[in-house]
Design a protein around this motif. Structure first.
Motif, PDB file in Angstrom:
ATOM      1  N   LEU A  76      -5.491  -0.668  13.386  1.00  0.00           N
ATOM      2  CA  LEU A  76      -4.590  -1.829  13.435  1.00  0.00           C
ATOM      3  C   LEU A  76      -3.259  -1.500  12.760  1.00  0.00           C
ATOM      4  N   LEU A  77      -3.338  -0.845  11.592  1.00  0.00           N
ATOM      5  CA  LEU A  77      -2.134  -0.491  10.847  1.00  0.00           C
ATOM      6  C   LEU A  77      -1.241   0.415  11.701  1.00  0.00           C
ATOM      7  N   GLY A  78      -1.838   1.404  12.324  1.00  0.00           N
ATOM      8  CA  GLY A  78      -1.090   2.327  13.178  1.00  0.00           C
ATOM      9  C   GLY A  78      -0.417   1.605  14.340  1.00  0.00           C
ATOM     10  N   GLU A  79      -1.168   0.704  14.985  1.00  0.00           N
ATOM     11  CA  GLU A  79      -0.615  -0.029  16.126  1.00  0.00           C
ATOM     12  C   GLU A  79       0.499  -0.975  15.693  1.00  0.00           C
ATOM     13  N   LEU A  80       0.318  -1.610  14.522  1.00  0.00           N
ATOM     14  CA  LEU A  80       1.340  -2.542  14.031  1.00  0.00           C
ATOM     15  C   LEU A  80       2.652  -1.824  13.760  1.00  0.00           C
ATOM     16  N   LYS A  81       2.534  -0.581  13.268  1.00  0.00           N
ATOM     17  CA  LYS A  81       3.751   0.177  12.949  1.00  0.00           C
ATOM     18  C   LYS A  81       4.579   0.476  14.202  1.00  0.00           C
ATOM     19  N   LYS A  82       3.918   0.428  15.358  1.00  0.00           N
ATOM     20  CA  LYS A  82       4.647   0.669  16.609  1.00  0.00           C
ATOM     21  C   LYS A  82       5.331  -0.597  17.142  1.00  0.00           C
ATOM     22  N   CYS A  83       5.001  -1.762  16.580  1.00  0.00           N
ATOM     23  CA  CYS A  83       5.506  -3.020  17.137  1.00  0.00           C
ATOM     24  C   CYS A  83       6.885  -3.348  16.561  1.00  0.00           C
ATOM     25  N   SER A  84       7.842  -3.582  17.445  1.00  0.00           N
ATOM     26  CA  SER A  84       9.204  -3.841  16.987  1.00  0.00           C
ATOM     27  C   SER A  84       9.309  -5.201  16.296  1.00  0.00           C
ATOM     28  N   LYS A 131       7.922  -7.024  10.892  1.00  0.00           N
ATOM     29  CA  LYS A 131       8.979  -6.774   9.912  1.00  0.00           C
ATOM     30  C   LYS A 131       8.409  -6.099   8.668  1.00  0.00           C
ATOM     31  N   LYS A 132       7.230  -6.567   8.241  1.00  0.00           N
ATOM     32  CA  LYS A 132       6.659  -6.034   7.012  1.00  0.00           C
ATOM     33  C   LYS A 132       5.139  -6.185   7.060  1.00  0.00           C
ATOM     34  N   ILE A 133       4.433  -5.179   6.581  1.00  0.00           N
ATOM     35  CA  ILE A 133       2.971  -5.237   6.540  1.00  0.00           C
ATOM     36  C   ILE A 133       2.548  -5.170   5.075  1.00  0.00           C
ATOM     37  N   SER A 134       1.603  -6.041   4.680  1.00  0.00           N
ATOM     38  CA  SER A 134       1.114  -5.930   3.297  1.00  0.00           C
ATOM     39  C   SER A 134      -0.375  -6.255   3.233  1.00  0.00           C
ATOM     40  N   GLY A 135      -0.918  -6.139   2.039  1.00  0.00           N
ATOM     41  CA  GLY A 135      -2.351  -6.406   1.853  1.00  0.00           C
ATOM     42  C   GLY A 135      -3.218  -5.347   2.493  1.00  0.00           C
ATOM     43  N   ASP A 136      -2.727  -4.119   2.564  1.00  0.00           N
ATOM     44  CA  ASP A 136      -3.493  -3.101   3.284  1.00  0.00           C
ATOM     45  C   ASP A 136      -4.419  -2.308   2.357  1.00  0.00           C
ATOM     46  N   TYR A 137      -5.256  -1.502   2.960  1.00  0.00           N
ATOM     47  CA  TYR A 137      -6.215  -0.619   2.286  1.00  0.00           C
ATOM     48  C   TYR A 137      -7.340  -1.327   1.551  1.00  0.00           C
ATOM     49  N   LEU A 151     -10.615  -7.255   4.803  1.00  0.00           N
ATOM     50  CA  LEU A 151     -10.841  -7.277   6.242  1.00  0.00           C
ATOM     51  C   LEU A 151      -9.665  -7.871   7.018  1.00  0.00           C
ATOM     52  N   HIS A 152      -8.499  -7.937   6.386  1.00  0.00           N
ATOM     53  CA  HIS A 152      -7.327  -8.410   7.130  1.00  0.00           C
ATOM     54  C   HIS A 152      -6.037  -7.803   6.581  1.00  0.00           C
ATOM     55  N   LEU A 153      -4.988  -7.851   7.383  1.00  0.00           N
ATOM     56  CA  LEU A 153      -3.653  -7.426   6.957  1.00  0.00           C
ATOM     57  C   LEU A 153      -2.707  -8.623   7.043  1.00  0.00           C
ATOM     58  N   LEU A 154      -1.638  -8.586   6.259  1.00  0.00           N
ATOM     59  CA  LEU A 154      -0.610  -9.620   6.342  1.00  0.00           C
ATOM     60  C   LEU A 154       0.598  -9.038   7.071  1.00  0.00           C
ATOM     61  N   VAL A 155       1.122  -9.775   8.020  1.00  0.00           N
ATOM     62  CA  VAL A 155       2.218  -9.270   8.830  1.00  0.00           C
ATOM     63  C   VAL A 155       3.361 -10.279   8.870  1.00  0.00           C
ATOM     64  N   GLN A 156       4.508  -9.868   8.383  1.00  0.00           N
ATOM     65  CA  GLN A 156       5.685 -10.737   8.463  1.00  0.00           C
ATOM     66  C   GLN A 156       6.347 -10.473   9.815  1.00  0.00           C
ATOM     67  N   VAL A 157       6.622 -11.565  10.560  1.00  0.00           N
ATOM     68  CA  VAL A 157       7.074 -11.423  11.940  1.00  0.00           C
ATOM     69  C   VAL A 157       8.567 -11.729  12.074  1.00  0.00           C
ATOM     70  N   ASP A 158       9.250 -10.863  12.795  1.00  0.00           N
ATOM     71  CA  ASP A 158      10.684 -11.022  13.040  1.00  0.00           C
ATOM     72  C   ASP A 158      10.868 -11.910  14.268  1.00  0.00           C
ATOM     73  N   THR A 159      11.066 -13.195  14.047  1.00  0.00           N
ATOM     74  CA  THR A 159      11.135 -14.141  15.178  1.00  0.00           C
ATOM     75  C   THR A 159      11.898 -15.399  14.803  1.00  0.00           C
ATOM     76  N   VAL A 160      12.397 -16.090  15.832  1.00  0.00           N
ATOM     77  CA  VAL A 160      13.048 -17.383  15.581  1.00  0.00           C
ATOM     78  C   VAL A 160      12.024 -18.514  15.520  1.00  0.00           C
ATOM     79  N   LEU A 161      10.796 -18.203  15.916  1.00  0.00           N
ATOM     80  CA  LEU A 161       9.744 -19.230  15.936  1.00  0.00           C
ATOM     81  C   LEU A 161       9.287 -19.570  14.521  1.00  0.00           C
TER      82      LEU A 161
END
Lengths: 481, 481
Positions: free
Chosen positions: A378-386, A389-395, A398-408
């Motif tokens: 999942l971490l590897g795939e997320l790094k490919k997603c434009s 913006k930021k990934i945290s809570g890793d290693y 059973l989950h990762l936190l992902v900050q999303v670059d969006t107007v939504l």
């Protein structure tokens, strides 16, 4: 005398005595044989039906035991008055409610942070242990046993906690219970129900609502403002702190040693201060050595340690455990010692065998490998997603936190994703309203909102294909906005 | 490259791949094979050990899955860094405490009113159902499921309650929980924790202490003064009444219809009044028709119905159920709906099958026959004893009340009996002190004392020989006084 003719060849596959029993029972229940009527002797019925006499005797014994017929010495068998007997017929199930239909609706990809892998559960081993334990026909298995949980299971848990988490405790200091919330309810009874509890925001919602339900004033400090720092704690001045120092849910942060020592010292400075350490998913850490528990460095007797088998084995087990410091253990014996255990004896025995025979160790190591590779993927795939913006809570966990670059907004993002069949939750879901007591909750208080969408992506049960598919769909939602 | 020589003939009986796995794991754990060392290829090791290649592959797969070795493409298998792996060794059990030794002391005859028969439990059927359920390898069995308990089990319980106890309810109105006390704790959360509860004295101690723990003011009315009469209830003016109308524990009395209707009407006259009907052992009634539940005649929605499988199947099951009236069910959904169930999913499935396949009906009828004959025998023997002044609470439940003609106090009688190996309790044990809140309990309040000794004689698990022996010993205690 009743004549009995039974078709022993046809019908369902069942022992002969069972068919005779069922036939006579049915005749009695339906009123075709009535109270006081005499049954044929076992000798005569066995001749008529061309079965052995012992077969008929077994059928009659069963009917006698269940009260359908009675034996009168030298006279024979007679039909009883059956108006007092239980006759339970299966009822047609009520139509299932709308709520249930809704639940059943399948999603394509479920990023729930609570999901665990179920495909690698050792069913064979679990079945074998279950069978062996029931084979003993032990009377003990039927009696409710020790209110704290069986001593032998507590011993196995104490050994595990010591070796895996550095927890210092004897089996006498452990209480086993049906889930963390039950143990928190017990704890609230021990500590009195008029205290103030402090926890981080966002945090674990069930703990928040459980303590509110038990009458606690629950205060929160935002993780954005440093969370449970000594300054924040001193300002709020609680009796009790609920914390997850090894892996905070949902932020995934680890509390530094300095902060842990400060809070322990703070707790030691007044009589009724305790720290609740919820060590919920510490089993799964994928880099570096496991972080020892807060309990392991507590020299003041101020830490209540909470753990569970929900993540390491299965949530359906409903087995958690709590390690109490001595003064609370004493209070438990005097005020809560009368409670029976909430965990079935058989389940306790199965778990004890599972641990003692080394299966738990093997399962933990195997599952960590599986979760680690899912995490890495999942971490590897997320790094490919434009749009990430930021990934945290890793290693860990059973989950990762992902900050999303969006107007939504976070809510829009989750709703649009749901429309495409992707279940994903935003971090706002784990933000508590600023209520401090149960009564205020009714007032529809607003939880604080965050500026940017942060998603929790759980990977516990997702295949690589599902991860790819889910991220594609999420990316689509962001692009279309 | 490591050379591996394993004795596959000797040692414990285990599959070959398991022996290879165990050997290599041990070598790695003990540091004889160290990080980075290369293992022989599966082909080579299978030749050396003269086993099939797939056997070695299974062992390597296991070691890979648990993180002891890793595979590098085109290079082979290498030993991992194992410092992060779980290695759980069984610890020598701490010496068992004095408390436990004491418990183990065997008594000759145990007249405990809580004892149930365990010899007639259908182990074979239970084992078979367990096995079949686990055979499905169903993912659902691992997930915690419905917080109220599985819908299908609630359906089976609703059907049973309707047919056996006249209870009117749908599966949606049932909550399954790990024991009555847990359900009472839940109920106290729903009703707010500042109310007043009224119950009869003597009564069921666990209910008394549970509501005290939850912050209730608990008032009692002596059964000697008529118990829960409308006058007494109006005088005490509680919010909540805890009652056992079908068979009061420990007195064994049945509440007349007129009194039931009066209390239902009383409850309907203010918004927050509820009657808790604990129908704890209504399954076992040996004369006349079963008495319908209070819930069955409640047209105001004021009865909370509590029942358990502890007596009808086994206490170790830890399965109870509560039927809530509509307005409390609504409150449950809004305030307590977040709690996970406290009963393991597998146990729920087994119980559901046990009921649906008709085994529960058969077990109930059989056990009633057994308990009835034990009841009749004890009653007959008691009638022959000159020291027995009065017998009451007969023809239901699992114990009789016996007023003893003696100069001894109840306490002396029980203590002298214990010295002779007879466990028997007096009714004073079930008298509550006049405390009304948890705080007062610490003050060592005195429970009211009774003029004449009244013993509770439970017969649930006693053979005729044990009954005779126990009564002889009790008679001896009275004569020697």
């Amino acid at each position: 005398m009743i004549e009995i003719m039974i078709d022993l060849q046809g019908g369902a596959k069942a022992p002969l005595y069972e068919k005779i029993y069922e036939y006579i029972k049915k005749e009695i229940v339906e009123g075709k044989m009535t109270q006081g009527e005499k049954l044929p002797s076992t000798r005569r019925l066995s001749e008529n039906l061309a079965v052995s006499r012992s077969t008929v005797e077994m059928a009659y014994d069963q009917l006698l035991a269940e009260g359908y017929i009675k034996a009168e010495p030298c006279r024979g068998f007679f039909v009883c008055d059956i108006t007092e007997l239980y006759r339970l017929e299966k009822q047609v199930s009520a139509p299932k409610s709308y709520e249930r239909e809704k639940k059943a609706k399948k999603r394509k990809v479920d990023f729930s942070p609570y999901a665990i892998d179920t495909g690698n559960f050792p069913y064979n081993i679990w079945r074998k242990i279950n069978k062996n334990i029931l084979l003993d026909d032990s009377e003990d298995l039927l009696l409710s046993g020790d209110g704290q949980g069986e001593y032998e299971l507590r011993s196995a848990i104490a050994a595990y906690l010591h070796q895996a988490r550095g927890v210092n405790c004897s089996p006498e200091e452990i209480i086993i219970g049906a889930g963390n919330e039950y143990l928190e309810i017990l704890l609230a009874q021990l500590l009195g129900r008029e205290g103030t509890l402090l926890m981080e925001n966002p945090g674990y919602p069930r703990a928040y609502y459980t303590f509110l339900n038990m009458g606690y004033t629950v205060k929160t400090v935002p993780t954005a403002e440093g969370g449970l720092t000594l300054d924040n704690v001193c300002r709020e001045n609680p009796d009790l702190i609920y914390m997850m120092p090894s892996h905070q849910f949902p932020m995934g942060t680890v509390m530094p040693l300095k902060q842990r020592l400060e809070l322990l010292k703070w707790a030691s400075e007044a009589a009724n201060r305790y720290l609740i350490e919820d060590d919920h998913d510490s089993e799964f850490r994928y880099r570096g050595k496991p972080i020892p528990s807060l309990q392991s460095i507590d020299c003041y007797g101020r830490v209540v340690y909470l753990g569970t088998f929900s993540k390491s084995i299965a949530p359906s087990l409903r087995i958690s455990y709590m390690v109490l410091p001595p003064q609370l253990m004493e209070k438990y014996h005097s005020e809560c010692g009368f409670y029976s255990t909430t965990v079935p004896r058989m389940q306790q025995e199965v778990l004890r065998e599972f641990i003692e025979q080394g299966h738990f160790e093997r399962h933990l190591n195997k599952m960590r490998g599986i979760y680690r590779s899912r995490h890495d993927y999942l971490l590897g795939e997320l790094k490919k997603c434009s749009w990430v913006k930021k990934i945290s809570g890793d290693y860990a966990g059973l989950h990762l936190l992902v900050q999303v670059d969006t107007v939504l907004s976070e809510e829009e993002l989750c709703n649009f994703a749901a429309e495409k069949g992707v279940r994903v939750s935003g971090i706002s879901k784990y933000l508590f309203p600023e209520a401090q007591s149960r009564k205020e909750i009714g007032k529809e208080l607003q939880a604080p909102t965050l500026a940017e969408p942060v998603l929790l992506l759980g990977y516990g049960k997702l295949s690589e294909r599902e991860v790819r598919h889910g991220l594609e769909l999420l990316g689509g939602v962001v692009r279309e906005a």
